[in-house]
Every structure is written in C-alpha cells, then in structure tokens.
Write an enzyme that holds these catalytic residues in place. Structure first.
Site, PDB file in Angstrom:
ATOM      1  CG  ASN A 185      18.562 -48.817   3.820  1.00 55.63           C
ATOM      2  OD1 ASN A 185      18.775 -47.782   3.317  1.00 55.63           O
ATOM      3  ND2 ASN A 185      19.278 -49.725   4.073  1.00 55.63           N
ATOM      4  CE  LYS A 233      24.271 -46.716   1.318  1.00 62.92           C
ATOM      5  NZ  LYS A 233      22.842 -47.138   1.449  1.00 62.92           N
ATOM      6  CD  GLU A 277      23.556 -50.161   2.931  1.00 67.70           C
ATOM      7  OE1 GLU A 277      23.931 -50.206   1.858  1.00 67.70           O
ATOM      8  OE2 GLU A 277      22.477 -49.988   3.113  1.00 67.70           O
ATOM      9  CG  HIS A 320      14.147 -40.879  -1.674  1.00 63.95           C
ATOM     10  ND1 HIS A 320      14.077 -42.351  -1.715  1.00 63.95           N
ATOM     11  CD2 HIS A 320      14.765 -40.774  -0.622  1.00 63.95           C
ATOM     12  CE1 HIS A 320      14.896 -42.766  -0.906  1.00 63.95           C
ATOM     13  NE2 HIS A 320      15.187 -42.088  -0.290  1.00 63.95           N
ATOM     14  NE  ARG A 336      41.436 -47.570 -13.568  1.00 56.68           N
ATOM     15  CZ  ARG A 336      42.193 -47.430 -14.696  1.00 56.68           C
ATOM     16  NH1 ARG A 336      43.123 -46.482 -14.443  1.00 56.68           N
ATOM     17  NH2 ARG A 336      42.177 -48.188 -15.705  1.00 56.68           N
ATOM     18  CG  HIS A 356      15.206 -45.988   2.666  1.00 54.68           C
ATOM     19  ND1 HIS A 356      14.808 -45.119   3.825  1.00 54.68           N
ATOM     20  CD2 HIS A 356      15.781 -44.834   1.774  1.00 54.68           C
ATOM     21  CE1 HIS A 356      15.506 -44.075   3.694  1.00 54.68           C
ATOM     22  NE2 HIS A 356      15.964 -43.824   2.411  1.00 54.68           N
ATOM     23  NE  ARG A 386      25.803 -46.101   4.852  1.00 55.58           N
ATOM     24  CZ  ARG A 386      26.783 -45.414   4.023  1.00 55.58           C
ATOM     25  NH1 ARG A 386      28.290 -46.038   4.210  1.00 55.58           N
ATOM     26  NH2 ARG A 386      26.323 -44.892   3.153  1.00 55.58           N
ATOM     27  CG  HIS A 418      13.756 -48.186  -2.600  1.00 60.66           C
ATOM     28  ND1 HIS A 418      14.750 -48.767  -2.483  1.00 60.66           N
ATOM     29  CD2 HIS A 418      13.978 -46.670  -2.486  1.00 60.66           C
ATOM     30  CE1 HIS A 418      15.862 -47.857  -2.133  1.00 60.66           C
ATOM     31  NE2 HIS A 418      15.429 -46.598  -2.066  1.00 60.66           N
TER      32      HIS A 418
END
Lengths: 366, 366
Positions: free
Chosen positions: A245, A143, A237, A265, A121, A248, A241, A252
């Site tokens: 993106n 992230k 986010e 990417h 954890r 993106h 934030r 994506h």
C-alpha cells in the site's frame, strides 16, 4: 518471445502466471478452463479489440461461451454493475462448474473476480489482464471487489484465479496514460523491496515507455514475483502485505478528493509514493536526494509529480476515511531507505502536516 | 436450564454454539466481540422485541453500537437489501476490526453473514438466530448469501461465525408456522442420518410443538451436532454435505413456483422430503409404510404433507433451474433407508415423473 511462468504459491490455491507475447491460448488458457460454460467478462473498450479471439478458441474447444460487457471505468465498479454479471450468469443458466474469464483491466478483473467468488458461493476464475497495471497488480493477491459511494474497494472477497495470462501484445492498444499508471506500480515494487530493480528501471525506463515487449515482460515478471513473495507470506493482509500500500493512503485521498475516474489509480499512487518519500525524508529515514530520485523516476515514466491543491486539514480528513485506520490510529507505509518499505504508526503529526502542505515534493528543500 | 456448548471443528475457523435458555450475554456474547464497533443487523419484527437488550449489554461493555434494521421476509433477501448493511457500515465509519451481529432468522443471518464476508473483504461475525430453523440450519455451515430473481441463494460466500448463541427464550415469540418450519429441518437430520433421533422425535413431538424449552434445546443440539459432523468433513459442499439438501431440490421448485415467501422454506422442504421418500419407495429402497411414517411425523409437526398442484413437466423444469444440476444431470438426495440419506443420479425418470404426479405421498398406494 520466451514465455516465463511464475508460480504463485498458496497451497491448494496455487496458480501460474504466464508472461509473454501473443500467448498460445490452446497451451496457456484451455487447460485452466473447468466445466463447459465460460462467461467472458469484459468492457466496452476491450471487447471489440480482443474478445472474439478468446471466444473463438473456446468455442472451437467445445465450450459454451457467453459474454458480459460492462461499461468502462472505475465509476462503474459498483454493486449495480456486479449484478449485471450475475444477471448474465443466471439468464444463461450457468452452473457451479462454470468458469468466469476476466478480459480487461483492474476494474473488470476486480468485478469478475468478486462475481466468481460469490456466484453460487464460488466458481472458477481465470484472468487475462489487458493493462500493465492489472498485469502487475490485480493478477497477484486475489483481492477482488467493488467500490462503495463512501470508499474504494470496501466490498469484496479474496479470490485466487486458476491462471493468469499476462500478454504483452494486449498492451499495444493501451493509452499512454494507462501505461504510465502501470509503471507507477512497477516502481512501487522497486521502492519497497528491491533497489537493484530501481536501478534497472532507471536504466530501461525509456524502453519501457516505448513499449519494448521484452523489457515490459521483464518488468511484469519482476513485479509479480515480488508481489507473489509478499502475498504468499501474508495472504489475508494481516502484516507484511500492507507494504504493497505504499502511496495508497495518500493516493486514495487524492482519488477521493478529485472524484474517482479523474486521476488514474496509478497516477494517484505515484504522487502518494512521492509524498511517502517526502515524509520519510522529514523523519530522517531517507535523504532529500532520495526524494528527488523518486520524483525523477516517476517523471521519466510520464507520471504526475505534483500534489493537487488540497488544504492539509482536508487531506488528513480524506485519509481518515481510509480502511488502513486501525482502532482510529493512522498507519502508513513509508520508506526506511530506497528499496525498503516499512509499515508504521510512528510518525510525528507535525511532519505529516508539512508533507501534506508540500505540493512539489522532491523540488523544495525539506 | 443447563447451557450446552457444541464446538464446530473447522481448524482455525472453529467456533462454539451455545444452546440454552436466557443465555448470559456477558458470558457467551462479549468474549466473541472483536474490536470496538458492533453493527447489529436485525429486522423490523425481531428488533422491537429483542434488540435493546443486546445493544445495552454491548454499550455497557464500552462498544460502539450501530443498527441496521432490514425489512422482514425472504423477498428482501436481495443485493439491494444487502447494500443497506454496507451503507450503515460506511456511514458509521466502521473499520475492518468491527463485528457484525446477526439478530434474526435465516434471512437476517444469511445477509449479515454475507455482509461480514464481503465488507472490507471480511470482518468478524456473530450469530444470534431467533428462529428454530436458523438455530438448526444457518448456525452451522457458514453458508451466507442473497437470492437472485432467477434463483435462491445464488450469490454468497462461505463465512464462519465467531460464535452462535441459540437461545430458546427467543423462540417464545415465534409464530406457530415458523416453529413447524424449523421442525422440518430437525426431522431432516433424523431422516438422513439417525433413526434413533427419529424415534425420539416421534416420542416427543407433542412437547416440541408445545415449545418445551428443554426438549427444544435437545432437538437443536442433536440437529446441530449432526450438521456439524457433516460440515466438518465437507466444508465447501463437494460431497457428503449435499445430504443436507434432502427435500431441497423438490422444495426449491415448490418455493419457486409459489413465489418466494408464500410457503416457508421449511414447509417446502417438508413436502420435498416426503416426495424424496415417495421416490425412494418407488425405487424399492424404503417401504411404503416408511413413507407413511415420514408423512405422519411431518403432520404431527403441523407441516404440510400435500404437494401443490403443479404439472409434473412444469415441476421438472423448476427443478432443472436448481444449482444441484451438475453438467446437466439432475442429482437428488434420496433415502436408502429411514436414517440413511444417499446422493444419487441413479433413478429412473419414469419413477421421478410418477412422484411428481403424486400430490398426496404417503397416502396413495405406490
């Protein structure tokens, strides 16, 4: 070469990013290693080049070092590969005071970081990004995660490292395509928040492509500083934030259509940013020549500037799978002007379909 | 039956535990469901008994409900089973505003919670524990995760639910052995922090074993309140929270030796607590008759009170795999007196070996 230190401010989880060339590991790495056990997570391409130096320095400092070498590539960013890290930690009897050191690009960083978030954890995590993309992108923001067969980065955690070492020396072995993919993210920071930086990039792109270490370090510093400001204001986010993106959602969809690993990417994001600029121009927010300017800086960075031949309806479906769908409504990052990104649901679907149908944005007249 | 509400105070992650019988789902469940999509995670034993009621209420409230029914048992608490939840989330196109509802015991709660922590790096989570053990243990503290073949709970996250519904009605179908396993954890709270509660348990154990709902609710409330106090002071288990591991280091070794799933976790913890009491008596901290008292309350709860026939050296090795090993030194939770646990590294190895050799603690003279 001077070492610059950028402090990412996140209260008790603040950490430094050291940016320079041939960074002293005694000075910049060892102070951030907690406990006696260090697991170096790397991949089959990076490990033969750089791992020994890190292992030796850690061994000399009295640390117990183990290694987990993952297969290279986005297609291995899976729960199965993640489990290899857990297997290595468990079979070496690592305890909760250990440190996981990520030595590699974004895939290694994302998996090592998620392993560090999840093992017992949460254990300590230090990042040594070995690509320009991971230096400017994954080293700020926390992230981490892996892909699901039905979507990218769907499984993960927010995990802040104890320190990041962004060493320009490591970029020497980077393939040209990956250097350019990193430059796409650098250009992104300029587009969403800093027109002066875009002017700087337009001035110095030739030196950046030629891997001038001082210029690369400057680009990394300005990019990380920009991202750090946004992340500090919005760690999980919820708002601003999402500006990061830019390109993106389009990108994506392209990656998903092409199959992960076909386009890098950063290459997909490059085309995605150009599409976002195209839609922004159709909305009347930026001028047609601004789209040309975006196309040119991407081209100068040796990035793709033409959209793959995907039918607009298929493209929209691919975008609909994206996690940026909130309550079923598509949210996009567009440009209010060059140097100012905006998160918006306010766009005409017809204009979006026109953008999806334009395979050469910045060339044809809008 | 009156509904008691216990507020677990963790700043912005505070949440209520509702404790009662036949809890109104409109009143206690629906207000805590965020978004429109709810994934009910349950198992093959619980789902046929209770799932329909939850699904119907959620459907009537206009929610989109999907189900992920896991195989039952600790042996399925793995990354592979976890992936079934991700598959269900992805194939049903769940977004980051969804809620994961755990309907089951500790295994379901741990896996659903870890899935909620990891899916899109965090979605909402509500727990409906269906065993006494999970009502008093997993519903407070936010520990989620899965097992690794080489160790229990080695992979996971801290994830707080939005609400917990502890409904005594759900305990009606619980097998006797599992009821007793839950009582082991209840007894634990008394031993580490509340001798008055132990007296109450000694007085009412017959009614608890007979499943008197009001008495069970009282035991759940007092147990959760005790755990909530400790967790609020020490959310990430740096200090006092380790008290909750009374009996666990011994118990994990027993579970590991027997093979997960042979002994219930609570059964192993029961014997582990008795061993901790035995060692505490050998250290002179508690009296021999205190060990007898621990043995008796466990026996009255129909719990095992004899240690499996494991050679002391093997037992120690099994304990050495435990994550409570910090820098190679074994840390144990023992009893300073009945009602006061203590976390300590200060014990004589010889005395520990004597405890590991005593298969009937509380019977033989120490």
């Amino acid at each position: 070469m001077t070492v610059q230190t950028l402090h990412v401010a996140l209260n008790e989880r603040s950490y430094p990013i050291y940016i320079g060339g041939d960074l002293s590991l005694a000075e910049y790495l060892l102070p951030h290693i907690a406990g006696h056990q260090v697991m170096i997570v790397s991949n089959t391409v990076v490990a033969p080049l750089y791992l020994a130096r890190y292992r030796d320095v850690l061994n000399e400092a009295g640390k117990t070092v183990a290694e987990c070498i993952l297969p290279d590539g986005e297609s291995y960013k899976t729960l199965e590969s993640l489990n290899l890290i857990f297997d290595a930690l468990m079979s070496n009897r690592f305890n909760r005071d250990c440190t996981i050191l990520a030595l590699g690009g974004g895939v290694v960083g994302d998996m090592a970081g998620f392993a560090a978030a999840s093992f017992q954890r949460g254990v300590h995590f230090v990042q040594v990004p070995t690509t320009l993309l991971s230096q400017v992108d994954s080293s700020v923001g926390g992230k981490t995660g892996v892909n699901h067969p039905l979507g990218k980065n769907m499984i993960g955690a927010f995990k802040q490292p104890k320190a990041v070492l962004a060493d320009m020396m490591l970029l020497g072995s980077l393939p040209d395509r990956e250097l350019s993919a990193g430059l796409a993210e650098v250009i992104k920071y300029a587009l969403i928040g800093d027109e002066d930086f875009l002017v700087w990039l337009e001035t110095h792109m030739t030196e950046l492509v030629a891997r001038n270490p001082a210029k690369l370090a400057e680009a990394v510093y300005r990019s990380c500083a920009h991202k750090a400001r946004i992340v500090a204001a919005d760690e999980h986010e919820m708002g601003e934030r999402a500006l990061l993106n830019l390109g993106h959602t389009f990108g994506h969809a392209i990656e998903s259509y092409m199959g992960y690993g076909q386009w890098l990417h950063g290459e997909a994001v490059a085309v995605g940013m150009l599409m976002a600029a195209d839609l922004s121009a159709r909305l009347g927010w930026i001028k047609a020549h601004d789209v040309v300017r975006v196309r040119n800086i991407l081209r100068d960075a040796n990035l793709p500037v033409n959209v793959p031949d995907i039918a607009p309806d298929d493209f929209l479906t691919l975008m609909g799978q994206d996690k940026k769908v909130l309550e079923g409504r598509l949210r996009l990052v567009l440009l209010k002007r060059i140097g100012e990104g905006v998160i918006t649901r306010e766009f005409d679907l017809q204009l979006l379909m026109q953008t999806l149908g334009n395979k050469t944005p910045g060339v044809e007249v809008i």
